[in-house]
Design an enzyme around this catalytic site. Structure first.
Site, PDB file in Angstrom:
ATOM      1  N   CYS A 398       1.035  -1.240   0.159  1.00 19.28           N
ATOM      2  CA  CYS A 398      -0.031   0.112  -0.002  1.00 19.28           C
ATOM      3  C   CYS A 398       0.995   1.141   0.000  1.00 19.28           C
ATOM      4  CB  CYS A 398      -0.866  -0.439   1.266  1.00 19.28           C
ATOM      5  SG  CYS A 398      -2.536   1.453   1.540  1.00 19.28           S
ATOM      6  N   HIS A 525      -3.486  -5.306   0.272  1.00 15.34           N
ATOM      7  CA  HIS A 525      -2.961  -6.083   1.533  1.00 15.34           C
ATOM      8  C   HIS A 525      -2.694  -7.354   1.240  1.00 15.34           C
ATOM      9  CE1 HIS A 525      -2.839  -1.812   3.273  1.00 15.34           C
ATOM     10  NE2 HIS A 525      -3.955  -1.513   3.273  1.00 15.34           N
ATOM     11  N   GLU A 527      -1.500  -9.414   2.801  1.00 16.13           N
ATOM     12  CA  GLU A 527      -1.156 -10.233   4.507  1.00 16.13           C
ATOM     13  C   GLU A 527      -2.668 -10.630   5.385  1.00 16.13           C
ATOM     14  OE1 GLU A 527      -1.672  -5.638   5.662  1.00 16.13           O
ATOM     15  OE2 GLU A 527      -0.574  -7.065   3.949  1.00 16.13           O
TER      16      GLU A 527
END
Length: 561
Positions: A398, A525, A527
């Site tokens: 990001c 993102h 994750e």
């Protein structure tokens, strides 16, 4: 629907979220389908506008919900996909009731906390618990509800009352209450004190809820005499007093619960013993033991803004853990405050500056995570430049991707004032701009949020090969700014390649630097979708490249073959 309610007492931060997730894991291991609800008693509608220092990480769901980080624990532990409605806040409840009042739905009645707010809470819980979250048809067997905060908090009172009414309406066979409490040790004698838990349970009972199980948090295993005291004064069977003591890693918690037959106590209370199987936690056991026995570590430099509170990057840390373990490595994260890398810090705090640069130079790979605001940006740019120029594997997420674009424009294109409109509205070379679909006046839920599709522009880029999909990937987003489409041509001519774009081809999603061991920036993102045993592809690529094993891995897993 069967409900398992997790409440907390004595102090906050006891690990109710991990306890709730672990109970879900054990029930899943018994063959049951599980869903989860997190109740946050704060007035915010969601977690989206809260500072990471205030609240920790904002976790993003597929549907764009900005929610409490505990929902991330649920998704990772249970491998489910939750919705924004699985996170209930006081703000959401009051907003829904006031919207009804404005429309005249209450037919002139005086709108009150009881029954209107409590009814809204019950209705929300009962409707959301029916939403399937595991990809299968029909509702789950058990809904695990975690009530945030501690018993006795003023803001929790409407929820406590609603849950009391819910327990009465669904009946004793469909409701199990587990109270998580602290057993502190005071003085040189090291005596375990049960009195705080006794007071907490007494307060809970005074509010109309009686715990069926106690989950006692302590540094060391609970002594037998402490368990006898708790059973006697809290009116809970000794067999239903669980001890969640400190363990080497949180993956041991489901095993700890299984070993104390927590599942039998819960299944008995919910009248599910006849349909549940013995818990199968073989894979979970292997994972926990593998982590404990790892000796070789990989050193990762995490260059961010909120490094003072590691919960701010909880999902990033978990994704690094999942990827490292998949490579038989233990992650060693060096937390580097981005501002410590800056030249100004060399004057004001030379020791911090030297330590930050030493950590960066000793790292095997560099990760710059997301964030908002201009603090530390210069330090992040220096970290990206260092990784690019020294062939150190780099992953920018990001803001980390936008940083790599600003750095490249300044260092390679010679645009010294290249910047993002977020940090400098008047920059003559805006390489990152405000996103048109966002709002300039409202902050909550106005970003580009949730799962969006990224189309790979070439089949042989590192990202598509890691994802084992030559065409596209769906990942979760949370950002307001994006790479300026007007500068893509000149950046690509200079060597930076944008290998992933959205379906309009105007939004840049993935960048790579050909010829570099691993230099990847992503606007999304990754994750948020990493799972134990199913590491995020890009995090796996970062760790593999840190050890020089990326190409060998990609050759073995070429596009899923």
């Amino acid at each position: 629907m069967k409900y398992v309610l997790i409440t907390g007492g004595v102090v906050s931060g006891l690990g109710k979220g991990v306890t709730a997730s672990s109970i879900g894991v054990v029930l899943q291991a018994c063959g049951l389908r599980v869903t989860s609800i997190k109740i946050d008693p704060y007035l915010n509608t969601d977690a989206g506008t809260m500072s990471p220092f205030e609240h920790g990480e904002v976790f993003v769901l597929d549907d764009g919900g900005e929610v409490d980080l505990d929902l991330g624990n649920y998704e990772r532990f249970l491998d489910v996909t939750l919705t924004k409605d699985n996170n209930i806040t006081t703000g959401k409840i009051y907003q829904s009731v006031l919207d009804k009042e404005r429309k005249g739905d209450y037919l002139g009645k005086t709108v009150q906390v009881v029954p209107h707010i409590t009814d809204a809470i019950k209705d929300w819980i009962e409707s959301v618990s029916l939403i399937p979250v595991d990809g299968k048809e029909g509702p789950a067997d058990v809904c695990v509800i975690e009530l945030g905060g501690t018993v006795g908090d003023i803001e929790s009172m409407p929820f406590i009352e609603a849950l009391r009414q819910l327990s009465f309406s669904v009946g004793p066979d469909n409701f199990c209450l587990i109270h998580v409490s602290l057993i502190p040790v005071l003085g040189v004698v090291g005596e375990q004190k049960t009195k705080p838990t006794q007071h907490s349970v007494r307060e809970l009972r005074a509010l109309g809820l009686t715990p069926h199980l106690l989950a006692c948090r302590s540094a060391q295993p609970l002594l037998d005499n402490s368990k006898v005291k708790l059973s006697q004064f809290c009116h809970v069977e000794a067999a239903n007093i669980l001890n969640i003591h400190d363990v080497p890693n949180i993956w041991h918690i489901p095993l700890l619960l299984r070993n104390q037959n927590a599942h039998l106590s819960i299944l008995k209370q919910l009248n599910l013993l006849s349909i549940a199987a013995p818990p199968d936690l073989e894979a979970w056991t292997r994972r926990a033991e593998t982590f404990d026995n790892l000796t070789d570590s990989v050193r990762i430099a995490m260059v961010g803004k909120y490094v003072g509170l590691t919960d701010s990057y909880l999902s990033v840390v978990k994704a690094l853990l999942h990827a490292s373990i998949a490579c038989s490595l233990k992650p060693t994260i060096d937390w580097i405050a981005a501002s410590d890398l800056e030249d100004d810090t060399a004057q004001s705090a030379p020791e911090a500056h030297a330590a930050a640069w030493k950590s960066l130079r000793n790292a095997e790979c560099v990760l710059v995570p997301g964030g908002f605001g201009d603090r530390g940006v210069c330090g992040m740019i220096l970290a990206a430049k260092y990784a690019r120029e020294n062939n150190v594997p780099y992953l920018g997420i990001c803001l980390g991707m936008q940083i790599s674009v600003i750095e490249y424009a300044r260092s390679v294109l010679g645009l010294e004032k290249a910047n993002s409109h977020e940090f400098d509205e008047d920059t003559p070379d805006p390489v990152v701009i405000f996103m048109p679909e966002g709002s300039r006046t409202h902050m909550g839920s106005t970003m580009r949020l949730g799962s969006r599709r990224t189309l790979f522009q070439t089949h042989d880029c590192v990202a598509s090969r890691l994802y084992c999909n030559p065409h596209y990937v769906d990942e979760r987003h949370r950002h307001r700014y994006e790479v300026n489409p007007d500068v893509i041509g000149v950046l690509e001519e200079a060597g930076l390649k944008f290998v992933g774009k959205d379906e309009t081809e105007k939004r840049m999603e993935v960048l790579e630097l050909p010829g570099h061991p691993f230099y990847v920036g992503v606007q999304f993102h990754p994750e948020f979708k990493s799972r134990p045993g199913k590491p995020s592809a890009l995090f796996l690529g970062l760790i593999l490249s840190a050890r020089g094993k990326l190409e060998a891995y990609l050759s073995r897993h070429q596009n899923g073959s």
